[in-house]
Motif scaffolding. Structure first.
Motif, PDB file in Angstrom:
ATOM      1  N   ARG A 238       0.809  -1.217   0.000  1.00 48.04           N
ATOM      2  CA  ARG A 238       0.000   0.000   0.000  1.00 48.04           C
ATOM      3  C   ARG A 238       0.847   1.274   0.000  1.00 48.04           C
ATOM      4  N   GLU A 239       1.973   1.258   0.697  1.00 50.08           N
ATOM      5  CA  GLU A 239       2.766   2.486   0.854  1.00 50.08           C
ATOM      6  C   GLU A 239       4.184   2.356   0.304  1.00 50.08           C
ATOM      7  N   GLN A 240       4.537   1.205  -0.256  1.00 55.11           N
ATOM      8  CA  GLN A 240       5.879   0.944  -0.783  1.00 55.11           C
ATOM      9  C   GLN A 240       6.968   1.200   0.256  1.00 55.11           C
ATOM     10  N   LYS A 241       6.696   0.804   1.499  1.00 57.08           N
ATOM     11  CA  LYS A 241       7.658   0.940   2.577  1.00 57.08           C
ATOM     12  C   LYS A 241       8.252  -0.419   2.916  1.00 57.08           C
ATOM     13  N   ASN A 242       9.565  -0.440   3.096  1.00 62.43           N
ATOM     14  CA  ASN A 242      10.258  -1.678   3.438  1.00 62.43           C
ATOM     15  C   ASN A 242      10.266  -1.848   4.956  1.00 62.43           C
ATOM     16  N   LYS A 243       9.494  -2.808   5.434  1.00 61.42           N
ATOM     17  CA  LYS A 243       9.400  -3.064   6.876  1.00 61.42           C
ATOM     18  C   LYS A 243       9.959  -4.439   7.249  1.00 61.42           C
ATOM     19  N   LEU A 244      10.836  -4.970   6.434  1.00 55.02           N
ATOM     20  CA  LEU A 244      11.375  -6.302   6.706  1.00 55.02           C
ATOM     21  C   LEU A 244      12.161  -6.362   8.012  1.00 55.02           C
ATOM     22  N   TYR A 245      12.695  -5.232   8.440  1.00 52.72           N
ATOM     23  CA  TYR A 245      13.473  -5.214   9.681  1.00 52.72           C
ATOM     24  C   TYR A 245      12.629  -5.565  10.899  1.00 52.72           C
ATOM     25  N   LYS A 246      11.308  -5.538  10.766  1.00 53.26           N
ATOM     26  CA  LYS A 246      10.426  -5.841  11.892  1.00 53.26           C
ATOM     27  C   LYS A 246      10.315  -7.337  12.172  1.00 53.26           C
ATOM     28  N   ILE A 247      10.718  -8.158  11.205  1.00 52.80           N
ATOM     29  CA  ILE A 247      10.480  -9.596  11.336  1.00 52.80           C
ATOM     30  C   ILE A 247      11.200 -10.223  12.538  1.00 52.80           C
ATOM     31  N   PRO A 248      12.503  -9.988  12.753  1.00 55.70           N
ATOM     32  CA  PRO A 248      13.200 -10.713  13.838  1.00 55.70           C
ATOM     33  C   PRO A 248      12.694 -10.396  15.240  1.00 55.70           C
ATOM     34  N   ILE A 249      12.296  -9.152  15.488  1.00 56.53           N
ATOM     35  CA  ILE A 249      11.938  -8.755  16.855  1.00 56.53           C
ATOM     36  C   ILE A 249      10.452  -8.407  16.972  1.00 56.53           C
ATOM     37  N   GLU A 250      10.006  -7.443  16.213  1.00 57.22           N
ATOM     38  CA  GLU A 250       8.665  -6.901  16.424  1.00 57.22           C
ATOM     39  C   GLU A 250       7.569  -7.890  16.045  1.00 57.22           C
ATOM     40  N   VAL A 251       7.720  -8.546  14.884  1.00 59.66           N
ATOM     41  CA  VAL A 251       6.701  -9.512  14.473  1.00 59.66           C
ATOM     42  C   VAL A 251       6.680 -10.711  15.417  1.00 59.66           C
ATOM     43  N   VAL A 252       7.865 -11.170  15.798  1.00 57.66           N
ATOM     44  CA  VAL A 252       7.943 -12.295  16.739  1.00 57.66           C
ATOM     45  C   VAL A 252       7.357 -11.904  18.088  1.00 57.66           C
ATOM     46  N   ASN A 253       7.641 -10.677  18.543  1.00 60.21           N
ATOM     47  CA  ASN A 253       7.133 -10.235  19.834  1.00 60.21           C
ATOM     48  C   ASN A 253       5.619 -10.047  19.813  1.00 60.21           C
ATOM     49  N   THR A 254       5.051  -9.759  18.666  1.00 57.96           N
ATOM     50  CA  THR A 254       3.593  -9.668  18.556  1.00 57.96           C
ATOM     51  C   THR A 254       2.963 -11.050  18.513  1.00 57.96           C
ATOM     52  N   THR A 255       3.718 -12.016  18.039  1.00 58.29           N
ATOM     53  CA  THR A 255       3.191 -13.379  17.910  1.00 58.29           C
ATOM     54  C   THR A 255       3.228 -14.138  19.230  1.00 58.29           C
ATOM     55  N   LEU A 256       4.299 -13.973  19.998  1.00 62.59           N
ATOM     56  CA  LEU A 256       4.470 -14.743  21.234  1.00 62.59           C
ATOM     57  C   LEU A 256       3.329 -14.583  22.232  1.00 62.59           C
ATOM     58  N   PRO A 257       2.876 -13.357  22.538  1.00 62.94           N
ATOM     59  CA  PRO A 257       1.769 -13.244  23.499  1.00 62.94           C
ATOM     60  C   PRO A 257       0.473 -13.865  22.983  1.00 62.94           C
ATOM     61  N   CYS A 258       0.283 -13.856  21.675  1.00 64.64           N
ATOM     62  CA  CYS A 258      -0.913 -14.491  21.112  1.00 64.64           C
ATOM     63  C   CYS A 258      -0.882 -15.995  21.368  1.00 64.64           C
ATOM     64  N   VAL A 259       0.280 -16.608  21.120  1.00 66.71           N
ATOM     65  CA  VAL A 259       0.418 -18.038  21.358  1.00 66.71           C
ATOM     66  C   VAL A 259       0.259 -18.355  22.838  1.00 66.71           C
ATOM     67  N   SER A 260       0.894 -17.561  23.685  1.00 62.02           N
ATOM     68  CA  SER A 260       0.816 -17.798  25.128  1.00 62.02           C
ATOM     69  C   SER A 260      -0.610 -17.674  25.642  1.00 62.02           C
ATOM     70  N   TYR A 261      -1.306 -16.663  25.186  1.00 65.66           N
ATOM     71  CA  TYR A 261      -2.664 -16.393  25.643  1.00 65.66           C
ATOM     72  C   TYR A 261      -3.627 -17.494  25.207  1.00 65.66           C
ATOM     73  N   VAL A 262      -3.527 -17.907  23.955  1.00 61.99           N
ATOM     74  CA  VAL A 262      -4.407 -18.967  23.458  1.00 61.99           C
ATOM     75  C   VAL A 262      -4.063 -20.299  24.113  1.00 61.99           C
ATOM     76  N   MET A 263      -2.770 -20.587  24.288  1.00 60.72           N
ATOM     77  CA  MET A 263      -2.371 -21.834  24.941  1.00 60.72           C
ATOM     78  C   MET A 263      -2.873 -21.892  26.378  1.00 60.72           C
ATOM     79  N   LEU A 264      -2.848 -20.763  27.073  1.00 62.29           N
ATOM     80  CA  LEU A 264      -3.366 -20.735  28.446  1.00 62.29           C
ATOM     81  C   LEU A 264      -4.855 -21.032  28.461  1.00 62.29           C
ATOM     82  N   SER A 265      -5.592 -20.489  27.514  1.00 55.64           N
ATOM     83  CA  SER A 265      -7.029 -20.770  27.456  1.00 55.64           C
ATOM     84  C   SER A 265      -7.296 -22.226  27.094  1.00 55.64           C
ATOM     85  N   LEU A 266      -6.387 -22.825  26.304  1.00 53.65           N
ATOM     86  CA  LEU A 266      -6.555 -24.229  25.939  1.00 53.65           C
ATOM     87  C   LEU A 266      -6.293 -25.167  27.107  1.00 53.65           C
TER      88      LEU A 266
END
Length: 488
Positions: A238-266
Motif C-alpha cells: 500500500r505504501e511501498q515501505k520496506n518493513k522487513l526489519y520488523k520480522i526478527p523482533i517486532e513480528v515475533v514479539n507480537t506473535t508470542l503473546p498471542c500463542v501464550s494467551y491462546v495456549m493458556l485458554s486451551l
C-alpha cells in the motif's frame, strides 16, 4: 575422583533397623559384571549403601583403579562364585561372552540393567534374551531407567523410582529390597513380559510433549503469518515501505503473546468441554472421546509452553528500546515535532493505557510463574491436594482473567479504529480473545448455583435416569423396599 573419594558415601544411607521388610545391607555380597561407566556408578552406590561388592572384569588389574577401594575387582568367574545376586552391566551384544560362565551361574539371580539404542529394536527384550541364554538362572529386569549420574549422586526427586519385573516373585522381592536400601523406590511392573516396555522408557524423547509442541508451533506459524501480512506485507504493497526489519523482533514479539494467551485458554477449555459432557449426559461414568481424553492429559505441558512463550514475550519487550530502528524512529519523531513546533505531546489516555497494560502484564506473568513452579514434581509433592487444586485451578483461572485484561488494555479503543484493519484483517489481539472469552463466560455460567450444584452432584456419583433401591419405614415398624428415580 580418587579411590579414597569413591570409597566415601556420596549420600548417607538410612538405617534399616526396625524395618522387617528390608534386609540389612551388611552381610550381603553383590556381584557386578562389567567395568563401564554404569557398572562403576553402580558399584559406588552399592558400596555407599553398605553392601559388599565384587566386580567381575576381563581385565581386573587395569580396571581396578576405576572402582572404589572397598569393592573387590577380580575375574568374572571368581566374582560369580562369591555371590548369588549379580548385576549384569554389559551390552546385549556381549551377553554371549558370558556363556563360558553358564555352569557357575546356575541358580543365581541376574539383574539385567541394559537398554537398547532404538525402541523395539529386537523382537524380544534384553532381559528375555538373557533368560534364554541362561535358563538355569533367575533374571530380573531393573535399574535400567536410572542413569549413572543418579547412581553416583544418590536418589533424588524425579529419579527415585526403579522399575522391576520378573517371573519370580522372590527374586523381585530381593532386588526390591536392594533398591530400597540404596535409597530408591522399587516399582513392581509384573512379569518378564513387561521388560520390553521398561526398556523402551529411557528411549522415548518427551513423549508427553509432542502434541503440545506441535500445537504451539502450529499456533506460532499461524499468528506469525497473520502478523507478517499486517505489519510487513501491507505497508509494502500500500505504501511501498520496506518493513522487513520488523520480522526478527517486532513480528515475533507480537506473535508470542498471542500463542501464550491462546495456549493458556486451551488449558482450561477441555475442562469446560468435559463439564458440558457430564451435564448433557447426566453422568460422570460415560467415557470422554479419545481426543478430549488426550487433551486433558496434556494440560500441564500446554500450560508450561504458555509460560515459556509469555517469558519470551517479556524478554523481547524489554529489548524493544535497544533496537537501532527504534532509536532512528524516536529521533525522527523528535525532529518532526521540533519542525512542527509541538511543545507538549503528552496524551493522558495513552499514558494511563500503557501504565495499566504493563502492570497487568507483570501480574499475569507472575501468576503464570507460580503455576509453572507448582507443576514441578518437587514442589507439587510438598502440597496437599486442596492447595495444588487451588493454585492450578483457581489461580490459573485468575491468570486467564488477568491475561484477558492485559489484552483488552492493549487494544483499548483501537479495535474500533478502521485504520487498524489491514487488508480488512482485524487486529491480532481481537482474534486471540475468542477462545479465552468463551472459557471465561463458560466458567461464570458453571459457577451459577443451579448449574454448580447439579455438576457437583454428578461428580459425586449421581446419574440421570438411574433407579436406586431404598427402604421406607412403615407405621408398624416394619420396612418395605421400593424404587425411585435418582432424578427426583
Amino acid at each position: 575422583m580418587s579411590r579414597g573419594d569413591m570409597a566415601k558415601p556420596l549420600l548417607g544411607h538410612g538405617s534399616t533397623e526396625g524395618d522387617p521388610g528390608v534386609t540389612p545391607a551388611s552381610g550381603r555380597t553383590i556381584g557386578v559384571l562389567g567395568s563401564g561407566d554404569f557398572a562403576r556408578s553402580l558399584a559406588i552406590r552399592l558400596v555407599c549403601s553398605g553392601f559388599k561388592v565384587v566386580v567381575g572384569s576381563r581385565n581386573p588389574k587395569r580396571k581396578a583403579s576405576l572402582f572404589p577401594s572397598a569393592a573387590e575387582v577380580t575375574f568374572q568367574a571368581e566374582a560369580v562364585k562369591k555371590t548369588d545376586i549379580i548385576f549384569v552391566a554389559v551390552f546385549r551384544e556381549h551377553y554371549s561372552t558370558l556363556c563360558d560362565l553358564a555352569d557357575v551361574l546356575v541358580g543365581k539371580i541376574l539383574v539385567d540393567v541394559s537398554n537398547n539404542t532404538e525402541i523395539n529394536h529386537h523382537k524380544e527384550s534384553n532381559a528375555e534374551y538373557l533368560a534364554s541364554l541362561f535358563p538355569a538362572c533367575t533374571v530380573v529386569k531393573g535399574f535400567n531407567v536410572v542413569s549413572a549420574w543418579t547412581l553416583q549422586s544418590g536418589a533424588r526427586d524425579g529419579n527415585k523410582q526403579v522399575l522391576i519385573c520378573s517371573n519370580n516373585q522372590e527374586a523381585k522381592r530381593i532386588v526390591s529390597e536392594i533398591a530400597q536400601v540404596m535409597g530408591f523406590t522399587p516399582v513392581d511392573m509384573g512379569c518378564m513380559a513387561s521388560a520390553c516396555e521398561i526398556e523402551n522408557i529411557p528411549l522415548r524423547l518427551l513423549p508427553a510433549w509432542k502434541i503440545p509442541i506441535f500445537l504451539a508451533l502450529g499456533l506460532f506459524l499461524c499468528f506469525f503469518t497473520y502478523n507478517l501480512i499486517r505489519q510487513v506485507i501491507h505497508p509494502f504493497i500500500r505504501e511501498q515501505k520496506n518493513k522487513l526489519y520488523k520480522i526478527p523482533i517486532e513480528v515475533v514479539n507480537t506473535t508470542l503473546p498471542c500463542v501464550s494467551y491462546v495456549m493458556l485458554s486451551l488449558v482450561y477449555l477441555p475442562g469446560v468441554l468435559a463439564a458440558c459432557s457430564q451435564l448433557y449426559y447426566g453422568t460422570k461414568y460415560r467415557r470422554f472421546p479419545d481426543w478430549l481424553d488426550q487433551w486433558l492429559q496434556h494440560r500441564k505441558q500446554i500450560g508450561l509452553l504458555s509460560f515459556f512463550c509469555a517469558a519470551l514475550h517479556a524478554v523481547y519487550s524489554l529489548c524493544l528500546p535497544m533496537r537501532r530502528s527504534h532509536r532512528y524512529l524516536l529521533i525522527e519523531t523528535a525532529v518532526k515535532q521540533a519542525v512542527e513546533k509541538k511543545m507538549n505531546i503528552w496524551v493522558e489516555e495513552e499514558v494511563w493505557r500503557m501504565e495499566i497494560y504493563i502492570s497487568v502484564g507483570i501480574i499475569a506473568l507472575g501468576l503464570l510463574s507460580l503455576l509453572a513452579i507448582t507443576s514441578l514434581p518437587s514442589i507439587a509433592n510438598s502440597l496437599n491436594w486442596r492447595e495444588f487444586s487451588f493454585i492450578q485451578s483457581s489461580l490459573g483461572f485468575i491468570a486467564l482473567v488477568v491475561s484477558t485484561l492485559h489484552t483488552l488494555t492493549y487494544g483499548w479503543s483501537r479495535a474500533f479504529d478502521e485504520n487498524q484493519y489491514k487488508f480488512y484483517l482485524p487486529p491480532t489481539y481481537t482474534l486471540t480473545l475468542l477462545v479465552p472469552c468463551t472459557v471465561i463466560i463458560a466458567k461464570v455460567i458453571f459457577s451459577l448455583p443451579c448449574i454448580r450444584h447439579r455438576l457437583l452432584r454428578i461428580r459425586r456419583g449421581w446419574e440421570k435416569g438411574r433407579y436406586v433401591k431404598f427402604v421406607l419405614p412403615r407405621a408398624t415398624g416394619e420396612y418395605s423396599s421400593g424404587e425411585t428415580s435418582s432424578n427426583v
